[in-house]
Scaffold this motif. Sequence first.
Motif, mmCIF file in Angstrom:
data_model
loop_
_atom_site.group_PDB
_atom_site.id
_atom_site.type_symbol
_atom_site.label_atom_id
_atom_site.label_comp_id
_atom_site.label_asym_id
_atom_site.label_seq_id
_atom_site.Cartn_x
_atom_site.Cartn_y
_atom_site.Cartn_z
ATOM 1 N N ARG A 46 17.574 17.065 7.181
ATOM 2 C CA ARG A 46 17.284 17.728 5.913
ATOM 3 C C ARG A 46 16.723 19.117 6.170
ATOM 4 N NH1 ARG A 46 13.135 15.231 2.907
ATOM 5 N NH2 ARG A 46 12.210 14.556 4.845
ATOM 6 N N VAL A 47 16.651 19.912 5.112
ATOM 7 C CA VAL A 47 16.064 21.256 5.171
ATOM 8 C C VAL A 47 14.707 21.198 4.466
ATOM 9 C CG1 VAL A 47 16.308 23.649 4.400
ATOM 10 C CG2 VAL A 47 18.305 22.395 5.213
ATOM 11 N N SER A 48 13.656 21.603 5.168
ATOM 12 C CA SER A 48 12.316 21.605 4.576
ATOM 13 C C SER A 48 12.165 22.778 3.611
ATOM 14 C CB SER A 48 11.251 21.711 5.670
ATOM 15 O OG SER A 48 11.280 22.998 6.257
ATOM 16 N N ARG A 49 11.120 22.719 2.815
ATOM 17 C CA ARG A 49 10.818 23.812 1.887
ATOM 18 C C ARG A 49 10.551 25.113 2.661
ATOM 19 N NH1 ARG A 49 6.594 22.017 -1.956
ATOM 20 N NH2 ARG A 49 8.405 21.143 -2.965
ATOM 21 N N MET A 50 9.792 25.016 3.754
ATOM 22 C CA MET A 50 9.504 26.210 4.562
ATOM 23 C C MET A 50 10.784 26.799 5.157
ATOM 24 S SD MET A 50 5.907 25.229 6.443
ATOM 25 C CE MET A 50 6.151 26.511 7.629
ATOM 26 N N GLN A 51 11.657 25.934 5.639
ATOM 27 C CA GLN A 51 12.925 26.417 6.203
ATOM 28 C C GLN A 51 13.771 27.063 5.112
ATOM 29 O OE1 GLN A 51 13.956 27.138 8.972
ATOM 30 N NE2 GLN A 51 16.058 26.590 9.365
ATOM 31 N N ALA A 52 13.792 26.477 3.913
ATOM 32 C CA ALA A 52 14.540 27.070 2.804
ATOM 33 C C ALA A 52 14.015 28.466 2.489
ATOM 34 C CB ALA A 52 14.468 26.169 1.571
ATOM 35 N N ASN A 53 12.696 28.638 2.534
ATOM 36 C CA ASN A 53 12.109 29.963 2.298
ATOM 37 C C ASN A 53 12.528 30.956 3.372
ATOM 38 O OD1 ASN A 53 10.818 29.126 -0.025
ATOM 39 N ND2 ASN A 53 8.917 28.622 1.035
ATOM 40 N N ARG A 54 12.550 30.508 4.631
ATOM 41 C CA ARG A 54 12.995 31.389 5.717
ATOM 42 C C ARG A 54 14.467 31.770 5.540
ATOM 43 N NH1 ARG A 54 9.342 28.084 9.022
ATOM 44 N NH2 ARG A 54 10.990 26.549 9.298
ATOM 45 N N LEU A 55 15.282 30.807 5.128
ATOM 46 C CA LEU A 55 16.703 31.083 4.918
ATOM 47 C C LEU A 55 16.905 32.059 3.758
ATOM 48 C CD1 LEU A 55 18.098 27.484 5.442
ATOM 49 C CD2 LEU A 55 18.312 29.433 6.999
ATOM 50 N N ARG A 56 16.084 31.937 2.715
ATOM 51 C CA ARG A 56 16.163 32.872 1.583
ATOM 52 C C ARG A 56 15.859 34.286 2.068
ATOM 53 N NH1 ARG A 56 12.239 31.179 -1.616
ATOM 54 N NH2 ARG A 56 13.467 29.426 -2.339
ATOM 55 N N GLU A 57 14.855 34.412 2.927
ATOM 56 C CA GLU A 57 14.503 35.718 3.484
ATOM 57 C C GLU A 57 15.625 36.282 4.354
ATOM 58 O OE1 GLU A 57 10.819 35.099 5.509
ATOM 59 O OE2 GLU A 57 9.708 34.812 3.640
ATOM 60 N N ARG A 58 16.406 35.411 4.955
ATOM 61 C CA ARG A 58 17.552 35.848 5.773
ATOM 62 C C ARG A 58 18.775 36.175 4.924
ATOM 63 N NH1 ARG A 58 17.964 31.202 10.047
ATOM 64 N NH2 ARG A 58 20.153 31.649 9.707
ATOM 65 N N GLY A 59 18.674 35.950 3.606
ATOM 66 C CA GLY A 59 19.757 36.338 2.718
ATOM 67 C C GLY A 59 20.677 35.224 2.267
ATOM 68 N N ILE A 60 20.324 33.973 2.565
ATOM 69 C CA ILE A 60 21.137 32.851 2.090
ATOM 70 C C ILE A 60 20.975 32.755 0.575
ATOM 71 C CG2 ILE A 60 21.522 30.351 2.232
ATOM 72 C CD1 ILE A 60 22.214 31.811 4.821
ATOM 73 N N ASP A 61 22.067 32.518 -0.111
ATOM 74 C CA ASP A 61 22.100 32.454 -1.570
ATOM 75 C C ASP A 61 21.100 31.428 -2.119
ATOM 76 O OD1 ASP A 61 23.391 33.073 -4.176
ATOM 77 O OD2 ASP A 61 23.984 30.962 -4.038
ATOM 78 N N ARG A 62 20.298 31.849 -3.075
ATOM 79 C CA ARG A 62 19.273 31.006 -3.687
ATOM 80 C C ARG A 62 19.858 29.725 -4.287
ATOM 81 N NH1 ARG A 62 18.035 30.339 -8.738
ATOM 82 N NH2 ARG A 62 19.275 32.127 -9.361
ATOM 83 N N ARG A 63 21.018 29.841 -4.936
ATOM 84 C CA ARG A 63 21.640 28.659 -5.553
ATOM 85 C C ARG A 63 22.045 27.634 -4.498
ATOM 86 N NH1 ARG A 63 25.737 32.129 -8.872
ATOM 87 N NH2 ARG A 63 25.675 32.990 -6.809
ATOM 88 N N MET A 64 22.560 28.117 -3.370
ATOM 89 C CA MET A 64 22.931 27.196 -2.294
ATOM 90 C C MET A 64 21.687 26.507 -1.743
ATOM 91 S SD MET A 64 25.126 25.680 -0.422
ATOM 92 C CE MET A 64 26.671 26.550 -0.616
ATOM 93 N N LEU A 65 20.602 27.264 -1.600
ATOM 94 C CA LEU A 65 19.370 26.673 -1.081
ATOM 95 C C LEU A 65 18.809 25.620 -2.028
ATOM 96 C CD1 LEU A 65 17.731 29.839 0.461
ATOM 97 C CD2 LEU A 65 18.758 27.912 1.676
ATOM 98 N N GLU A 66 18.952 25.840 -3.328
ATOM 99 C CA GLU A 66 18.505 24.840 -4.291
ATOM 100 C C GLU A 66 19.309 23.553 -4.127
ATOM 101 O OE1 GLU A 66 18.781 26.708 -8.113
ATOM 102 O OE2 GLU A 66 17.090 28.029 -7.702
ATOM 103 N N ARG A 67 20.584 23.695 -3.820
ATOM 104 C CA ARG A 67 21.430 22.518 -3.615
ATOM 105 C C ARG A 67 21.040 21.753 -2.363
ATOM 106 N NH1 ARG A 67 27.549 22.743 -5.348
ATOM 107 N NH2 ARG A 67 27.085 22.751 -7.550
ATOM 108 N N VAL A 68 20.803 22.455 -1.277
ATOM 109 C CA VAL A 68 20.541 21.764 -0.009
ATOM 110 C C VAL A 68 19.130 21.202 0.076
ATOM 111 C CG1 VAL A 68 22.252 23.119 1.243
ATOM 112 C CG2 VAL A 68 19.867 23.794 1.350
ATOM 113 N N ARG A 69 18.211 21.669 -0.760
ATOM 114 C CA ARG A 69 16.838 21.170 -0.706
ATOM 115 C C ARG A 69 16.769 19.656 -0.892
ATOM 116 N NH1 ARG A 69 12.138 22.623 -2.124
ATOM 117 N NH2 ARG A 69 11.793 20.696 -1.039
#
Length: 89
Positions: A46-69
């Motif tokens: 799984r992807v943790s909340r902290m990892q999702a935040n790091r990925l957002r900072e790297r430019g990964i689409d917010r909508r995709m991150l909401e899905r993978v959370r």
Amino acid sequence: MDRDLTYSAHAFIRCQQRGIPRAAMELVLDEGDLVEPAGDHCERIRVSRMQANRLRERGIDRRMLERVRNVAVIYSRRTAQVVTVMHTH
């Protein structure tokens, strides 16, 4: 993920049934930082909340991150295959 992967037919069927895009499944596999034993030589990734935040900072689409959370991928170390994918609650 540095593994040579194959995907079971079951994993693809579950993606379709559960509305999880293949890209979301692959993002979890590539960037997932929570890895837990899932029995029968499998891992739950799984992807943790902290990892999702790091990925957002790297430019990964917010909508995709909401899905993978809330997505978990079950990976078999024995067969080097993605067994299934599911929503977590």
